[in-house]
Design a protein around this motif. Structure first.
Motif, PDB file in Angstrom:
ATOM      1  N   LYS A  81       0.849  -1.195   0.000  1.00  0.00           N
ATOM      2  CA  LYS A  81       0.000   0.000   0.000  1.00  0.00           C
ATOM      3  C   LYS A  81       0.880   1.239   0.000  1.00  0.00           C
ATOM      4  O   LYS A  81       2.037   1.183   0.393  1.00  0.00           O
ATOM      5  CB  LYS A  81      -0.836   0.012   1.286  1.00  0.00           C
ATOM      6  CG  LYS A  81      -2.158  -0.689   1.155  1.00  0.00           C
ATOM      7  CD  LYS A  81      -2.965  -0.413   2.411  1.00  0.00           C
ATOM      8  CE  LYS A  81      -4.136  -1.379   2.504  1.00  0.00           C
ATOM      9  NZ  LYS A  81      -4.537  -1.610   3.872  1.00  0.00           N
ATOM     10  N   PRO A 104       2.525  -2.748   4.850  1.00  0.00           N
ATOM     11  CA  PRO A 104       1.113  -3.065   4.600  1.00  0.00           C
ATOM     12  C   PRO A 104       0.919  -3.582   3.179  1.00  0.00           C
ATOM     13  O   PRO A 104       1.378  -2.960   2.216  1.00  0.00           O
ATOM     14  CB  PRO A 104       0.387  -1.722   4.804  1.00  0.00           C
ATOM     15  CG  PRO A 104       1.436  -0.684   4.982  1.00  0.00           C
ATOM     16  CD  PRO A 104       2.763  -1.332   5.144  1.00  0.00           C
ATOM     17  N   LYS A 117      -2.565  -8.887   5.501  1.00  0.00           N
ATOM     18  CA  LYS A 117      -2.571  -7.431   5.775  1.00  0.00           C
ATOM     19  C   LYS A 117      -1.177  -6.851   5.540  1.00  0.00           C
ATOM     20  O   LYS A 117      -1.011  -5.673   5.270  1.00  0.00           O
ATOM     21  CB  LYS A 117      -3.010  -7.185   7.217  1.00  0.00           C
ATOM     22  CG  LYS A 117      -4.495  -7.462   7.437  1.00  0.00           C
ATOM     23  CD  LYS A 117      -4.957  -6.879   8.766  1.00  0.00           C
ATOM     24  CE  LYS A 117      -6.466  -6.887   8.893  1.00  0.00           C
ATOM     25  NZ  LYS A 117      -7.036  -8.231   8.866  1.00  0.00           N
ATOM     26  N   THR A 118      -0.167  -7.703   5.711  1.00  0.00           N
ATOM     27  CA  THR A 118       1.209  -7.207   5.565  1.00  0.00           C
ATOM     28  C   THR A 118       2.014  -8.136   4.659  1.00  0.00           C
ATOM     29  O   THR A 118       1.640  -9.288   4.440  1.00  0.00           O
ATOM     30  CB  THR A 118       1.929  -7.154   6.938  1.00  0.00           C
ATOM     31  OG1 THR A 118       1.917  -8.467   7.505  1.00  0.00           O
ATOM     32  CG2 THR A 118       1.273  -6.155   7.878  1.00  0.00           C
ATOM     33  N   SER A 189       4.711  -1.511   9.411  1.00  0.00           N
ATOM     34  CA  SER A 189       3.306  -1.421   9.003  1.00  0.00           C
ATOM     35  C   SER A 189       2.477  -0.582   9.979  1.00  0.00           C
ATOM     36  O   SER A 189       1.351  -0.214   9.701  1.00  0.00           O
ATOM     37  CB  SER A 189       2.695  -2.814   8.864  1.00  0.00           C
ATOM     38  OG  SER A 189       2.679  -3.464  10.114  1.00  0.00           O
ATOM     39  N   GLU A 190       3.054  -0.299  11.148  1.00  0.00           N
ATOM     40  CA  GLU A 190       2.335   0.530  12.139  1.00  0.00           C
ATOM     41  C   GLU A 190       3.000   1.901  12.208  1.00  0.00           C
ATOM     42  O   GLU A 190       3.908   2.197  11.457  1.00  0.00           O
ATOM     43  CB  GLU A 190       2.389  -0.164  13.512  1.00  0.00           C
ATOM     44  CG  GLU A 190       1.790  -1.552  13.543  1.00  0.00           C
ATOM     45  CD  GLU A 190       0.282  -1.569  13.316  1.00  0.00           C
ATOM     46  OE1 GLU A 190      -0.365  -0.539  13.599  1.00  0.00           O
ATOM     47  OE2 GLU A 190      -0.237  -2.589  12.855  1.00  0.00           O
TER      48      GLU A 190
END
Length: 206
Positions: A81, A104, A117-118, A189-190
């Motif tokens: 993403k 992500p 998701k990742t 990813s966070e």
């Protein structure tokens, strides 16, 4: 019986690289050198090959933690993403290098990974791995070949690797002795980077 191909990292022979790429295009599974440990890989667009790697590792394909080996950051957008500038700067500083970055995943991930998701991304600092991916035109997956011996976690000698994996894979590349320290895994990813495994890559990239 696996093919055994000697390729020199300083100057990989394009003919030998092409030989490896042809094996991948036919759905073959290879063992190849990276800038850390030797990896087990196949073309990420070939479902049968992906299933074979998952079987060899004894995991379900949907649950497998395979990383994607990319040639550079330009084809990231196919699998990841939109990432913000600060994350991109970290990637730019660290890659190519001995890191796996968890990012992500995008909607256009290959089928078995659609629900993820990742995704783990690798751009190893190794000409053999990078030339293979560049020539193939899309990433290969990467998962390290662990050793059952508890003291030797990773086999570094390509001839011993061939001996052990001969009947399981289609081709083993002899790219010289491998390392025995895996990549540093960092989750980006966070909001904050999280180091999931400290390996060969230095943490001074932040």
């Amino acid at each position: 019986m696996a093919e055994f191909v000697r390729i020199y990292e300083e100057n990989p022979n394009p003919r030998e690289i092409d030989r490896v790429v042809q094996v991948l295009k036919k759905g073959g599974v290879i063992i190849y050198p990276t800038d850390t440990v030797y990896g087990l890989g196949c073309d990420i667009t070939n479902i049968k090959a992906l299933e074979k790697v998952a079987r060899i590792k004894g995991v379900k394909l949907e649950k497998a933690n395979f990383s994607f080996v990319c040639h550079d950051l330009s084809n990231l957008s196919d699998y990841v993403k939109q990432i913000d500038t600060s994350v991109f700067k970290i990637l730019k500083r660290a890659l190519p290098g001995p890191y796996t970055f968890i990012l992500p995943g995008s909607k256009s991930l290959p089928n078995p990974f659609k629900k993820r998701k990742t995704v783990g991304i690798r751009v190893p600092n190794n000409n053999i791995a990078l030339d293979i991916v560049k020539q193939l035109g899309n990433p290969i997956i990467s998962t390290s070949i662990h050793d059952e011996d508890e003291i030797l976690e990773y086999t570094t000698d390509p001839e011993l690797i061939l001996e052990k994996w001969d009947n399981l894979v289609d081709l083993v590349i002899d790219g010289g002795y491998g390392g025995n320290e895996p990549s540093t895994v960092i989750d980006l990813s966070e909001d904050e980077p999280i180091v999931l495994r400290e390996g060969k890559g230095s943490l001074e990239i932040f």
